[in-house]
Design an enzyme around this catalytic site. Structure first.
Site, PDB file in Angstrom:
ATOM      1  N   GLU A   1      46.230  48.628   4.914  1.00  0.00           N
ATOM      2  CA  GLU A   1      46.703  48.117   3.623  1.00  0.00           C
ATOM      3  C   GLU A   1      48.215  47.957   3.607  1.00  0.00           C
ATOM      4  OE1 GLU A   1      44.684  48.685  -0.579  1.00  0.00           O
ATOM      5  OE2 GLU A   1      45.903  50.438  -0.056  1.00  0.00           O
TER       6      GLU A   1
ATOM      7  N   LYS B   1      40.056  41.895  -7.463  1.00  0.00           N
ATOM      8  CA  LYS B   1      40.122  42.625  -8.733  1.00  0.00           C
ATOM      9  C   LYS B   1      39.993  41.671  -9.917  1.00  0.00           C
ATOM     10  CE  LYS B   1      43.001  46.575  -7.364  1.00  0.00           C
ATOM     11  NZ  LYS B   1      44.274  47.277  -7.621  1.00  0.00           N
TER      12      LYS B   1
ATOM     13  N   HIS C   1      29.335  58.689  22.691  1.00  0.00           N
ATOM     14  CA  HIS C   1      27.952  58.260  22.886  1.00  0.00           C
ATOM     15  C   HIS C   1      27.629  56.999  22.092  1.00  0.00           C
ATOM     16  CE1 HIS C   1      26.912  62.036  25.001  1.00  0.00           C
ATOM     17  NE2 HIS C   1      27.832  62.552  24.203  1.00  0.00           N
TER      18      HIS C   1
END
Length: 432
Positions: free
Chosen positions: A283, A418, A304
């Site tokens: 960000e 937003k 793994h």
């Protein structure tokens, strides 16, 4: 004294690694970036030495603990949740909420706007003993305010308005915002998020200090470690390892095409640290077509699942290992099945020894395969070491912002989503 070291040798000595000349050429820009940080320090640089936030957080935490609280619900998202979660996960018992003798309330984090998780929190808390801490500077963060309204409604129904108000803490901007208005209207306990500190840089403010103190963590030591990092930056300038790391990661991206930065933590307790850092780096730096992509991994688990890609996949990554030398607790491996060579050899060792050996094996394997890697070593998983490390990573991110030529303290790319959300949810003044 904090015990945190940064080892960048395997960014220099592997095939295709960086050269000393490249670091020399970028050093004037590093000195300029550090000079700016120290001469006109951004808000996060002042937090480790700000006593008022510590004292206010400790005072509220004592109110919560002395009230006999059974549950403490921290409501926030992004940096308003990830930072506190790092502290709790790294420094508390891994099954803290299940301990019969915790010495404090259970901690719950209402972060995502997920109805299943939120309903689950409501299922397990005891309303009569629940305190709520809602964290958002603006008071208009949709996810946080939605979660808060739901929890507020449940507590008000069970306890009445007075009971809910007496156990609600608001951590927000000291002067403005919708949450500040709510706090003033209902006379709620209030802590300050400094206006000049963004959420992803706020862990050493009341955002992180309050829930840590409620859980009984050593927040004094946490800040002492962070303050030590700032002191060393003042002493060492551009030679501070966090600053050198900013240069190396920037150069690996800009001149080597290694635009993926993997933070691989060798401790389950640091899993949230990797998540916090992913937000901090992404960000802060992902702007104007610039920035490298951060990714979190946990050793040995992700040996793994992801290590195959790191070893033989595209040459586009830098692997940064975070290693803990002394574990808070260790477990011996008892002897059994000595006749089975694939099992018996483990007898007499410890699980912590196995974890550290595998960490070193991964580092050696990556280096042998010509895969650049770095290591951050913590002598132990202490509050002081964690405070130092988190402050150092914030410094590194700020310096990297200067090298990329972007503002590391804003996030314009998230605003469009937003606005669409506000419009579709019916917020006045917004149109889809």
């Amino acid at each position: 004294m904090a015990d945190v070291t940064f080892d960048y040798r395997n960014l220099l000595e592997v095939e295709g690694g960086l050269t000393g000349r490249e670091l020399e050429e970028i050093s004037p820009r590093l000195r300029a970036a550090v000079g700016t940080l120290l001469e006109d320090p951004p808000g996060f640089m002042r937090l480790p030495r700000t006593r008022e936030h510590l004292e206010a957080s400790l005072e509220v935490a004592e109110r919560v603990r002395s009230d006999g609280a059974t549950d403490f619900v921290h409501v926030g998202i992004g940096g308003s949740a990830l930072g506190p979660m790092v502290l709790h996960r790294a420094l508390s018992h891994p099954f803290y909420n299940l301990l019969p003798d915790r010495g404090g309330p259970r901690l719950h984090f209402a972060e995502n706007a997920d109805p299943a998780t939120l309903s689950g929190i409501l299922d397990v808390i005891e309303p009569e003993g629940t305190w709520v801490n809602v964290v958002t500077k603006s008071g208009s963060t949709a996810e946080t305010m939605a979660n808060f309204l739901v929890i507020r409604g449940a507590l008000a129904e069970a306890l009445g308005d007075f009971g809910y108000q007496a156990r609600t803490v608001v951590t927000t901007d000291p002067e403005k915002g919708f949450l500040k208005r709510i706090a003033d209207r209902e006379d709620l306990v209030t802590l300050q998020v400094p206006p000049e500190v963004g959420g992803r840089f706020s862990v050493l403010s009341p955002v992180g200090l309050l829930p840590a103190a409620v859980a009984g963590l050593d927040v004094e030591a946490l800040l002492a470690g962070a303050a030590r990092c700032v002191e060393e930056l003042e002493e060492q300038g551009a030679e501070h390892p966090a600053v050198v790391g900013a240069a190396m990661h920037h150069l690996m991206d800009a001149s080597r095409g290694r635009n993926i930065r993997v933070m691989m933590v060798y401790a389950d307790a640091l899993e949230r640290l990797a998540a916090w850092f992913v937000q901090l780096w992404a960000e802060s730096l992902g702007k104007d077509g610039k920035g490298s992509t951060p990714h979190g991994a946990v050793g040995t688990t992700d040996q793994h699942s992801q290590l195959q890609l790191y070893m033989e996949g595209p040459q586009d990554k830098v692997i940064e290992i975070v290693e803990v030398r002394e574990h808070p607790r260790d477990v011996g491996i008892p002897g059994a099945y000595e006749d089975l060579e694939g099992v018996g050899y483990l007898s007499g060792h410890t699980v912590g020894e196995l974890l550290n050996v595998e960490c070193d094996a991964t580092r050696r394997a990556l280096t042998g395969a010509g895969r650049p890697n770095a290591t951050i070593r913590l002598g132990s998983l202490s509050a002081e070491n964690l405070g130092y490390l988190m402050q150092a990573l914030e410094v590194q991110t700020a310096v990297a912002g200067a090298l990329y030529g972007v503002n590391p303290y804003d996030q314009p790319g998230v605003e469009a989503g937003k606005r669409i959300t506000y419009a579709r949810m019916g917020r006045p003044g917004y149109r889809a």
